[in-house]
Design an enzyme around this catalytic site. Structure first.
Site, mmCIF file in Angstrom:
data_model
loop_
_atom_site.group_PDB
_atom_site.id
_atom_site.type_symbol
_atom_site.label_atom_id
_atom_site.label_comp_id
_atom_site.label_asym_id
_atom_site.label_seq_id
_atom_site.Cartn_x
_atom_site.Cartn_y
_atom_site.Cartn_z
ATOM 1 N N CYS A 41 53.470 34.725 38.934
ATOM 2 C CA CYS A 41 52.393 34.571 39.917
ATOM 3 C C CYS A 41 51.927 33.124 39.998
ATOM 4 C CB CYS A 41 51.238 35.510 39.619
ATOM 5 S SG CYS A 41 50.513 35.297 38.013
ATOM 6 N N HIS A 68 45.839 35.867 35.755
ATOM 7 C CA HIS A 68 46.564 36.126 36.982
ATOM 8 C C HIS A 68 46.136 35.107 38.030
ATOM 9 C CE1 HIS A 68 48.943 38.266 39.771
ATOM 10 N NE2 HIS A 68 47.931 38.579 40.550
#
Lengths: 592, 85
Positions: A208, A539
């Site tokens: 990510c 994240h």
């Protein structure tokens, strides 16, 4: 009043100044010995004697709004602004024989014409003041390096080409018709209200960090225009490489990767492939596997399925694009110019740092190219990191003290960070700097500023702290407010130098008049990379602004979000583009 | 007293403080915008610094926030007390 003093459009000298220059042989010589510079980095003022308190010769007041000294006879008079009121400076000019109109502001060392009642500028005078300020000690052996000789006005090259609209003529229209097809997925698409180019990127295993940066890059207007207008064609690029490589065995696009690896890897080609895929109209999430593979080849030390730092990835991939192009062309272009490759054309700016010796006032200036600006989060109360201790060091002088207190209250903002970045910082006793003039290590004053703004400014907020003493890293979760539109002009070298030297006609920053152009200093936010979670398990999510709507790109999922969500997000990297290049209107057309 | 204010450098510090505060609260930007408006209206070549200052001064005086005035007053008071000792 000329609005662009640093851009060297010098105003017409008023007739009185011209006359004064013509008649007197050494116009400002007497003033030179009166120039006083308050200790390093201070403003210039005029005093016959260092401790003199100037007073108006007519009314004896020592602190009216403005005091002027006549350059011919050194009489000091006050000046009030209201046109009908009597101004002693104007009276002085009128009562004396001609030649006494020009006066100099005693606190700013700026010239004023009492007859025209306007500020006037003289190249020689300004140059003398700046030089005196730069090398506060006149004994200086080295000529101050930062001062280029004054350029003639015609050196101001016009860099921008005028815009000409283009409409395809018959032949071109036929070519367009025959060589291109409509992009699929326009009608009857459930997601057609999404702007073009929004396509999720599959997570290939902790990637990510890559997806978030790629989403931002895919929607960087200058970069997007470059690739979509076919300026780097991956097929040509491969062919050319095959030509001077092993000659042929490799296929067009995918083949040949196992041959001689170094020749084949071209991150720009993979970017090109990705741009084609993303803007094809297909909304099914795309897997940037090929790109990841190439990047791994480029940055072998980062090649693993672990989470990486998005900022590190950003730097490394721009570097990859740059390196490839450099190898291909072999042009000895200096990186700082930002003319070498698309990555540097878009992202590179130039930072200026001035280090002034506190003992002798000698200033050394260096210019460094940069492709992003890393900013410290403003320290909170009670946080014992390095920056906090550095600031408390010089809270003994009132100025820094009040700055700190004003920053402590309220939330931190990006502009606050930029202000901290560009403010003069006193390097304490523990980090003394070698002064070339004193030939010893001295305490210094350091100030950063932006000499040249990039087309796209990337700000990186240092949220990850590595403390060498405690041998640990941690993440700073503090909220940082960021504006959607940003004016960078206060942080430019020209502005910072002007506040240091006053209003002068003087080519402070040499050959880059466009850099101080107001148009270019306004930026619009178009992408925010955010990080949630902890240092090791977090994240990355990107928010994109397209046709003034915000979209959240979370790997493969793309959703429209309210701008308040974006404002509340914990930003890690922010991408701003020059307002001129932020085509709001055309973005809409493309989207519809 | 005024002389003392200057001689000790306190005036300089106060000016610096005021400058900082006025920038912080947006007063400076406000004034800049006003100046721009005036210059635009009159034409770039027909404005002198004096006229500009003349037009802007009343507005500028009026729009300095009270908190800043209070803070400066406080600073001057403290100075007076310390100087009298």
């Amino acid at each position: 009043m000329s609005p662009k003093i640093n851009a060297q459009i010098s105003p017409q000298p008023c007739p009185h100044l011209a006359e004064f220059r013509r008649t007197s042989t050494k116009p400002f010589l007497a003033l030179h010995s009166c120039l006083r510079i308050k200790p390093p980095g201070g403003r210039a003022a005029l005093r016959r004697d260092p401790d003199e308190v100037p007073r108006c010769g007519a009314c004896g007041l020592s602190s009216p709004s403005r005091l002027y000294a006549c350059v011919t006879c050194a009489a000091v008079s006050c000046h009030s602004t209201s046109a009908d009121d009597s101004s002693h400076a104007a009276v002085h000019a009128a009562s004396m024989p001609p030649g006494h109109q020009i006066a100099v502001d005693v606190d700013r060392a700026e010239l004023f014409c009492c007859a025209c009642r306007d500020q006037v500028y003289d190249r020689d005078f300004d140059a003398a003041v700046v030089i005196a300020q730069t090398a506060a000690s006149t004994l200086g052996a080295d000529p101050p390096p930062a001062i280029p000789s004054s350029h003639p006005e015609n050196l101001r090259k016009k860099r921008r080409v005028d815009y000409r609209p283009w409409a395809p003529d018959l032949r071109e229209r036929a070519l367009i018709g025959s060589c291109s097809g409509p992009i699929a997925g326009d009608a009857a698409d459930p997601s057609q209200d999404l702007p073009r180019g929004l396509r999720g990127l599959n997570n290939l295993g902790n990637t990510c960090f890559m997806n978030s940066v790629l989403q931002a890059l895919l929607h960087t207007p200058p970069l997007r225009n470059y690739f979509l207008s076919d300026r780097h064609n991956r097929f040509f690029c491969q062919k050319r490489n095959n030509g001077d490589g092993d000659g042929g065995a490799a296929g067009k696009r995918n083949g040949g990767n196992n041959g001689n690896k170094n020749a084949r890897i071209c991150l720009a080609c993979d970017m090109d492939a990705m741009f084609s895929a993303v803007f094809s109209g297909d909304r099914v999430p795309y897997s940037p596997a090929k790109f990841l593979y190439s990047w791994w080849q480029h940055a072998a030390n980062l090649a693993s399925y672990e989470q990486q730092d998005a900022h590190e990835f950003f730097i490394s991939m721009l570097d990859g694009i740059h390196e490839k192009v450099e190898k291909g062309r072999r042009e000895p272009d200096s990186e700082g110019n930002g003319d070498c490759c698309i990555a540097h054309k878009v992202f590179s700016g130039i930072l200026r740092s001035d280090v002034t010796c506190m003992a002798c006032g000698f200033t050394s200036t260096t210019y460094d190219p940069c492709i992003d600006i890393s900013l410290d989060l403003e320290p909170n109360q009670g946080v014992s990191n390095k920056t906090a201790t550095a600031t408390s060091n010089h809270s003994c002088n009132g100025e820094a003290d009040c700055m700190n207190s004003s920053q402590y209250c309220g939330t931190s903002t990006l502009t606050g960070c930029l202000k901290r970045f560009t403010r003069a910082e006193r390097l304490g006793a523990d980090q003394k700097f070698f002064c070339r003039q004193c030939q010893v290590r001295q305490e210094t004053l350091k100030q950063m500023s932006i000499r040249k703004l990039p087309l796209v400014s990337c700000f990186h907020i240092k949220r990850f702290e590595h403390s060498s003493t405690r041998k640990m890293s941690r993440k700073v979760d503090r909220y940082l407010q960021f504006p959607f539109s940003l004016d960078m002009s206060p942080y430019l070298s020209s502005t910072i130098l002007r506040s240091r030297f006053g209003n002068r006609i003087f080519p402070f920053d040499g050959d880059e008049p466009d850099a101080s152009d107001e148009l270019c200093s306004e930026f619009e936010l178009f992408a925010v990379v955010t990080h949630t979670g902890k240092l090791d398990a977090g994240h990355y999510v990107t928010y994109l602004r397209l046709s003034n709507r915000w979209y959240k790109c979370d790997d493969a999922w793309i959703t429209q979000v309210d701008e308040n969500i974006v404002r509340a997000a914990q930003c890690y990297m922010m991408f701003y583009v020059q307002k001129m290049l932020y085509y709001k209107a055309t973005d809409k057309q493309v989207a519809s | 007293m005024a002389v003392k204010l200057i001689e000790t450098g306190e005036k300089e510090r106060l000016m610096e403080l005021l400058r900082e505060r006025l920038v912080d609260c947006g007063w400076k930007d406000e004034m800049k915008a006003l100046c721009r408006a005036v210059v635009k209206k009159k034409g770039r070549n027909n404005v002198t610094v004096d006229e500009l200052v003349h037009v802007i001064t009343p507005k500028g005086r009026a729009s300095v926030p009270d908190t800043i005035k209070a803070e400066l007053l406080q600073r001057i008071r403290t100075f007076l007390v310390s100087a009298a000792l």
